[in-house]
Design an enzyme around this catalytic site. Structure first.
Site, PDB file in Angstrom:
ATOM      1  N   SER A  23       1.028  -1.256   0.529  1.00  0.00           N
ATOM      2  CA  SER A  23       0.019  -0.112   0.362  1.00  0.00           C
ATOM      3  C   SER A  23       0.646   1.128  -0.237  1.00  0.00           C
ATOM      4  O   SER A  23       0.331   2.575   0.242  1.00  0.00           O
ATOM      5  CB  SER A  23      -0.992  -0.251   1.182  1.00  0.00           C
ATOM      6  OG  SER A  23      -0.064   0.170   2.728  1.00  0.00           O
ATOM      7  N   LYS A  76      -6.005   3.473   9.112  1.00  0.00           N
ATOM      8  CA  LYS A  76      -4.901   4.281   8.230  1.00  0.00           C
ATOM      9  C   LYS A  76      -5.546   5.805   8.683  1.00  0.00           C
ATOM     10  O   LYS A  76      -5.215   7.038   9.147  1.00  0.00           O
ATOM     11  CB  LYS A  76      -5.221   4.204   7.047  1.00  0.00           C
ATOM     12  CG  LYS A  76      -4.363   2.698   6.927  1.00  0.00           C
ATOM     13  CD  LYS A  76      -4.314   2.385   5.205  1.00  0.00           C
ATOM     14  CE  LYS A  76      -3.268   1.178   5.020  1.00  0.00           C
ATOM     15  NZ  LYS A  76      -3.245   0.459   3.755  1.00  0.00           N
TER      16      LYS A  76
END
Length: 792
Positions: free
Chosen positions: A690, A733
């Site tokens: 990611s 996140k």
């Protein structure tokens, strides 16, 4: 008893004095013409012996009616005794005296003429009634007694051979009766009765009856011995001893404690209604117990097994409280937010209410530490009104920890599943398997594979523990598992569970949880009253922002506890306290701030991009730095990056090469420069795809000398064509971005559907941009980047 000189009294010509020293005997009766050793303890008896030795060595030997009395009176002594002559005396170092005495004649104790300093009494001799010459019947009786003595010896009776020699030469029935009686293990009461019988023939008949009973006991003992010898090859020697003990207990009329214990095991099995296979195993082990010696190691193993088998809650269940409103109230009281989990529990109760025999799911709570996974299991048990059992599986490497050890091993025990059921006392507790992602494996097996049967509703109806060796029904147990990560869990194991993710808490969530739960709990645990300590909202925010960095609540609770303890010290010293904790007091109590948002850049920079990472403890910011150094176009990656992240860096560099044709930077740049990409906090391992768009943004910022917006964070996987692929852990996140002061978050277009899982407050405070390609990312992240204005 033994005979040193059985003819002494017969040849001794003595006149019985009227008064003699008296020796009371405990549990001993002396017959005429018999030599016996006696041990004398009380001082009175020693003085009586000294008196006798100073004269004609004669004493009166009488038995006590109660052997437990140390200083008897005249009423507590038998009337009939034996006059004996002291043959030897030995004084022991401890003050006791041992004498060897020979009975001379029966005598009657008329009275005690003296009790101090020793007993002395008037005695009268008793002469056996004269007998006519022996007829055939009497001769037959004498011979029968001699034969019975011989038979008793052959059956194992311990009688000296010298006694049999003397018995063969005695023709007097009375003396033969006394000789035989003195060598039989009779009670004091029976022996005294024989001593008091004056007629020789009735006395001999009574002795013969005792001999017959003794021979019957010896016959039975011999039969038991014979039976035991036949079984000695198939069983242990303890079997023989056990059979002997049982026979002796039956003959003596003693209570059969062992039989009562066995009956208790069987009764427990009936009361708990053991299944057929368990009852058969119990009967088998009880039969083994009956054949084993009480002191053997096998006996202890069998008893432990029977205790476990009969103490499990076979068929015992608690009644569920299926009140949906009450359950929701309990869950709301114990936990803030977690609406998705609470709804799932309410659905479970609703189904159980409509169909009581429905098989429940196996729930798996996944989330970072400190978000309330374990405490949620306790709340579910309270809502259902069931017992709660928790076992930690962290670090377990042995399959036997789950299924138990086989009974052949020393110290074998059931596995943790059966132990948990035993601890709960019911067959349907809420059973929490904590930290299942921490299970490891070694040469002894894979514990997670052993749990496959436990967590499969189709199989756990007949779970078999290695120690028990019988099936136990686990289908009514409500299993809940917890984990921080899903990746380490075996796929077949994970397939049996319904995964419910518990993400971290926002700052507002932590404020509410602290106000509702943590502060009242810490005030109570530290002995403080509500009016003695109050936390203001700005003070709580300062604690959350400056002293905690995790998405859970453990560190927050520790800091609150630290402040409560400092106030408790003041209260314990007698000071009156009424304090409101504000930001200034927080620093006084907790010292300098422990956590700073250093990862948020202080200004826009070239070649530095802010990414978002997911960790087991929640989300985190990931700063990626890129610089050009002299070289020949190589890529250098540092910061403890994993293989996947290194591949993402190489992919990002290859994509950057493709943009050289657009004129945004000099295509000859790579011929003279290497690209060095670094992720700070180099001691912490990092991996995953990611960070691909973050690495690409940092490289392109360095190549184009365009600054990266410091208030922009991004996450997403990049391909060689510049396409952005979805990622996981969006909520964690986003929480990390919000905590760090990020205003804009770039996420893949494929993650737009995941925004519904974010709290509404978080969606309002963060501005999300969705990217399909790297062009979308660069447009939002690089200041001055526009697709229609390439740099020449």
């Amino acid at each position: 008893m033994f005979q040193d000189d059985l003819t002494l009294g017969e040849s001794a010509d003595f006149k019985l004095p009227d008064v003699l020293p008296v020796l009371p005997l405990k549990e001993a009766v002396v017959f005429p013409y018999i030599v016996v050793p006696l041990s004398l303890g009380p001082e009175k008896n020693v003085l009586a012996v000294d008196q006798a030795l100073g004269g004609d060595r004669l004493v009166m030997l009488v038995a006590q009616k109660d052997p437990n009395i140390e200083d008897p009176t005249a009423d507590q002594l038998c009337d009939v005794g034996t006059v004996g002559m002291i043959m030897r005396m030995l004084k022991l170092p401890d003050g006791r005296v041992r004498i060897l005495v020979q009975g001379l004649a029966r005598a009657r104790l008329e009275n005690l003429s003296q009790t101090e300093p020793f007993f002395q009494g008037r005695v009268q001799s008793i002469v056996d009634r004269a007998e006519s010459p022996l007829d055939l019947e009497k001769k037959a009786l004498v011979r029968n007694v001699r034969d019975n003595l011989e038979k008793a010896i052959h059956l194992g009776k311990n009688i000296s051979p010298e006694v049999m020699v003397v018995a063969a030469n005695i023709g007097d029935p009375g003396r033969l009766a006394d000789l035989a009686a003195s060598n039989l293990d009779l009670s004091t009461e029976d022996t005294q009765k024989l001593l008091e019988m004056i007629d020789p023939i009735p006395r001999l008949l009574a002795v013969n009856e005792h001999l017959h009973r003794e021979i019957e006991v010896l016959d039975m003992q011999a039969a038991i011995s014979s039976q035991a010898r036949e079984e000695i090859d198939r069983s242990q020697r303890e079997f023989f001893l056990r059979q002997q003990l049982k026979a002796i207990q039956q003959e003596l009329g003693d209570s059969d404690e062992f039989g009562e214990e066995v009956a208790a095991y069987r009764q427990l099995a009936k009361d708990k209604r053991l299944p057929e296979d368990a009852f058969e195993e119990l009967e088998k082990q009880i039969r083994r117990l009956e054949r084993s010696h009480p002191d053997s190691a096998e006996n202890s193993i069998i008893r432990t097994y029977l205790d476990w088998l009969t103490s499990l809650p076979w068929g015992i269940t608690s009644s569920d409280k299926l009140d949906l409103e009450r359950a929701r109230t309990v869950l709301d009281t114990d936990h803030y937010d977690l609406d998705k989990v609470k709804e799932r529990i309410i659905e479970l109760l609703a189904v159980r209410r409509l169909k009581p025999d429905a098989k429940g799911p196996i729930l798996c709570f996944v989330g970072p530490p400190g978000v309330g996974k374990t405490s949620l299991g306790r709340s579910i048990a309270r809502a259902l009104d069931r017992k709660f059992v928790r076992i930690s599986l962290g670090g377990i490497r042995d399959e036997a920890e789950v299924r138990g050890h086989r009974r052949t091993y020393v110290g074998a025990m059931p596995g943790r599943i059966v132990q948990g059921i035993h601890q709960a006392g019911t067959s349907n507790p809420v059973f929490m398997l904590d930290e299942i992602d921490k299970i490891s494996m070694n040469h002894r097996g894979d514990p997670s594979s052993a749990l496959l049967e436990v967590l499969d509703p189709e199989q756990n109806v007949s779970f078999r523990d290695h120690y028990l060796g019988v099936s136990y029904d686990l289908s009514r147990v409500f299993f809940i598992t917890t984990a921080n990560l899903l990746e380490p869990i075996q796929p077949a194991f994970l397939d049996r569970m319904e995964v419910i993710r518990l993400s971290g808490y926002t700052e507002q969530d932590k404020l509410e949880i602290a106000r509702r739960h943590l502060i009242p709990k810490q005030l109570s645990e530290n002995g403080l009253q509500q009016d003695q300590l109050h936390f203001s909202k700005p003070g709580l925010k300062r604690i959350i922002q400056g002293y905690t960095s995790e998405v859970g609540l453990r560190n927050l609770e520790r800091e609150l506890a630290a402040i409560c303890r400092k106030i408790a010290v003041k209260v314990a010293r007698g000071k009156s306290v009424n304090l409101s904790v504000r930001p200034r007091q927080v620093k006084q109590f907790l010292g300098p701030e422990k956590h700073f948002n250093e990862t948020l850049l202080d200004r826009h920079r070239v070649g530095v991009a802010t990414g978002l990472a997911w960790t087991a403890n929640g989300g985190d910011l990931l700063i990626i730095e890129a610089v050009a150094v002299p070289g020949d176009g190589k890529l250098l990656l540092t910061g403890q990056l994993g293989d996947v992240m290194r591949e993402s860096g190489q992919t990002a560099l290859s994509y950057a090469h493709t943009l050289s044709a657009t004129g945004r930077y000099d295509r000859k740049f790579f011929a003279k420069h290497d690209i060095h990409v670094h992720a700070p906090a180099g001691s912490i391992p990092k991996d995953g795809p990611s960070a691909g768009i973050t690495i690409a943004t940092a490289i392109l910022s360095m190549l184009t000398q365009l600054e990266v917006d410091r208030k922009v964070a991004m996450t997403g996987e990049i391909t060689l064509r510049g396409v952005i692929l979805p990622i996981g852990g969006l909520k964690e996140k986003a929480l990390a971005a919000h905590a760090a002061g990020i205003e804009k978050v770039i996420i893949p277009q494929g993650n737009q559907r995941d925004l519904v899982e974010l709290p509404s407050r978080l969606r309002k405070k963060l501005k999300f941009h969705f990217a399909d390609t790297m062009e979308d990312v660069l447009t939002q992240a690089l200041i001055g980047w526009h697709t229609d204005t390439p740099k020449s």
